[in-house]
Write a protein that holds these residues in place. Structure first.
Motif, PDB file in Angstrom:
ATOM      1  N   TRP A  66      -2.329  -1.537  -5.782  1.00  0.00           N
ATOM      2  CA  TRP A  66      -3.388  -1.563  -4.790  1.00  0.00           C
ATOM      3  C   TRP A  66      -4.013  -2.847  -5.284  1.00  0.00           C
ATOM      4  O   TRP A  66      -4.513  -3.008  -4.075  1.00  0.00           O
ATOM      5  CB  TRP A  66      -3.693  -0.431  -5.159  1.00  0.00           C
TER       6      TRP A  66
ATOM      7  N   ALA B  27       1.645   1.541 -10.169  1.00  0.00           N
ATOM      8  CA  ALA B  27       0.500   1.559  -8.742  1.00  0.00           C
ATOM      9  C   ALA B  27      -1.047   1.025  -9.157  1.00  0.00           C
ATOM     10  O   ALA B  27      -1.943   0.734  -7.873  1.00  0.00           O
ATOM     11  CB  ALA B  27       0.309   3.189  -8.845  1.00  0.00           C
TER      12      ALA B  27
ATOM     13  N   GLY C  97       0.888  -1.124   0.494  1.00  0.00           N
ATOM     14  CA  GLY C  97       0.312   0.346   0.104  1.00  0.00           C
ATOM     15  C   GLY C  97       0.748   1.170   0.048  1.00  0.00           C
ATOM     16  O   GLY C  97       0.425   2.323  -0.760  1.00  0.00           O
ATOM     17  N   ILE C  98       2.104   0.908   1.353  1.00  0.00           N
ATOM     18  CA  ILE C  98       2.764   2.364   1.029  1.00  0.00           C
ATOM     19  C   ILE C  98       3.262   2.746  -0.038  1.00  0.00           C
ATOM     20  O   ILE C  98       3.541   3.591  -1.500  1.00  0.00           O
ATOM     21  CB  ILE C  98       3.901   2.334   1.929  1.00  0.00           C
TER      22      ILE C  98
ATOM     23  N   SER D 136      -1.801  -5.062  -3.132  1.00  0.00           N
ATOM     24  CA  SER D 136      -2.514  -4.914  -1.904  1.00  0.00           C
ATOM     25  C   SER D 136      -3.425  -5.544  -0.765  1.00  0.00           C
ATOM     26  O   SER D 136      -3.323  -5.845   0.134  1.00  0.00           O
ATOM     27  CB  SER D 136      -2.072  -3.790  -1.625  1.00  0.00           C
TER      28      SER D 136
ATOM     29  N   ARG E  75       4.153   5.064 -11.449  1.00  0.00           N
ATOM     30  CA  ARG E  75       2.996   5.684 -11.458  1.00  0.00           C
ATOM     31  C   ARG E  75       2.836   4.173 -12.471  1.00  0.00           C
ATOM     32  O   ARG E  75       0.749   4.503 -11.748  1.00  0.00           O
ATOM     33  CB  ARG E  75       2.703   6.630 -12.196  1.00  0.00           C
TER      34      ARG E  75
ATOM     35  N   ALA F 210       2.034   1.703  -3.208  1.00  0.00           N
ATOM     36  CA  ALA F 210       1.484   2.234  -4.359  1.00  0.00           C
ATOM     37  C   ALA F 210       0.864   3.609  -4.124  1.00  0.00           C
ATOM     38  O   ALA F 210       0.960   4.267  -5.280  1.00  0.00           O
ATOM     39  CB  ALA F 210      -0.012   1.559  -4.362  1.00  0.00           C
ATOM     40  N   TYR F 211       0.836   3.663  -2.530  1.00  0.00           N
ATOM     41  CA  TYR F 211       0.521   5.263  -2.409  1.00  0.00           C
ATOM     42  C   TYR F 211       0.955   6.619  -3.201  1.00  0.00           C
ATOM     43  O   TYR F 211       1.425   7.336  -3.897  1.00  0.00           O
ATOM     44  CB  TYR F 211       0.146   4.832  -1.275  1.00  0.00           C
ATOM     45  N   ARG F 212       2.566   6.267  -2.685  1.00  0.00           N
ATOM     46  CA  ARG F 212       3.559   6.898  -2.524  1.00  0.00           C
ATOM     47  C   ARG F 212       4.067   7.144  -4.594  1.00  0.00           C
ATOM     48  O   ARG F 212       4.582   8.207  -4.771  1.00  0.00           O
ATOM     49  CB  ARG F 212       4.634   7.100  -2.030  1.00  0.00           C
TER      50      ARG F 212
ATOM     51  N   ARG G 202       1.668   8.416  -7.437  1.00  0.00           N
ATOM     52  CA  ARG G 202       2.194  10.238  -6.573  1.00  0.00           C
ATOM     53  C   ARG G 202       3.165  10.789  -6.931  1.00  0.00           C
ATOM     54  O   ARG G 202       3.457  11.891  -7.013  1.00  0.00           O
ATOM     55  CB  ARG G 202       1.974  10.674  -5.231  1.00  0.00           C
TER      56      ARG G 202
END
Length: 125
Positions: A72, A68, A29-30, A75, A65, A32-34, A37
């Motif tokens: 997700w 991601a 998750g970290i 995750s 990117r 994918a999130y970071r 973006r």
């Protein structure tokens, strides 16, 4: 003739197995999130690390990117598997084993596809 279907998995083993999946889910998750973006720093420990993705900052951002969305999904699979394993208290060894193997296979396949999708469009070095 009665067939043995396997014993019951101890709760401590289920919690450890479920917790390990939850930890994987958090790490993915970290990423994918970071990564989605463009805020995951280029490093040699976490993320899609390869010769091409580490070749430049723009390549690193491009790969993460693009990867991601599938990261997700992977995750989410790890998260729900971890929760399910913990909640399957008193379940047979075979149920825990097949749940774990199916989910882990899906996670690996999703991450391989994410790697390939992430690297699409990168120029060959």
């Amino acid at each position: 003739m009665r067939h043995e279907t396997g014993g019951v998995v101890p709760l401590s083993v289920q919690v450890a197995l479920g917790a390990s999946h939850l930890i994987v889910a958090i790490i993915q998750g970290i990423i994918a999130y970071r990564g989605g973006r463009g805020r995951l720093p280029r490093n040699h420990w976490i993320g899609f690390r390869g010769t091409r993705s580490l070749s430049s900052e723009s390549a690193w951002i491009h790969v993460h990117r693009r990867a991601a969305p599938l990261t997700w999904v992977s995750s989410a699979v790890a998260f729900f598997t971890g929760g399910a394993i913990i909640l399957l208290d008193g379940s047979s060894e075979w149920l825990i084993l097949t749940t774990t193997l199916a989910a882990d296979s899906a996670i690996i396949i999703l991450m391989i596809i994410a790697w390939k999708v992430g690297h699409q469009g990168l120029p060959d070095s």
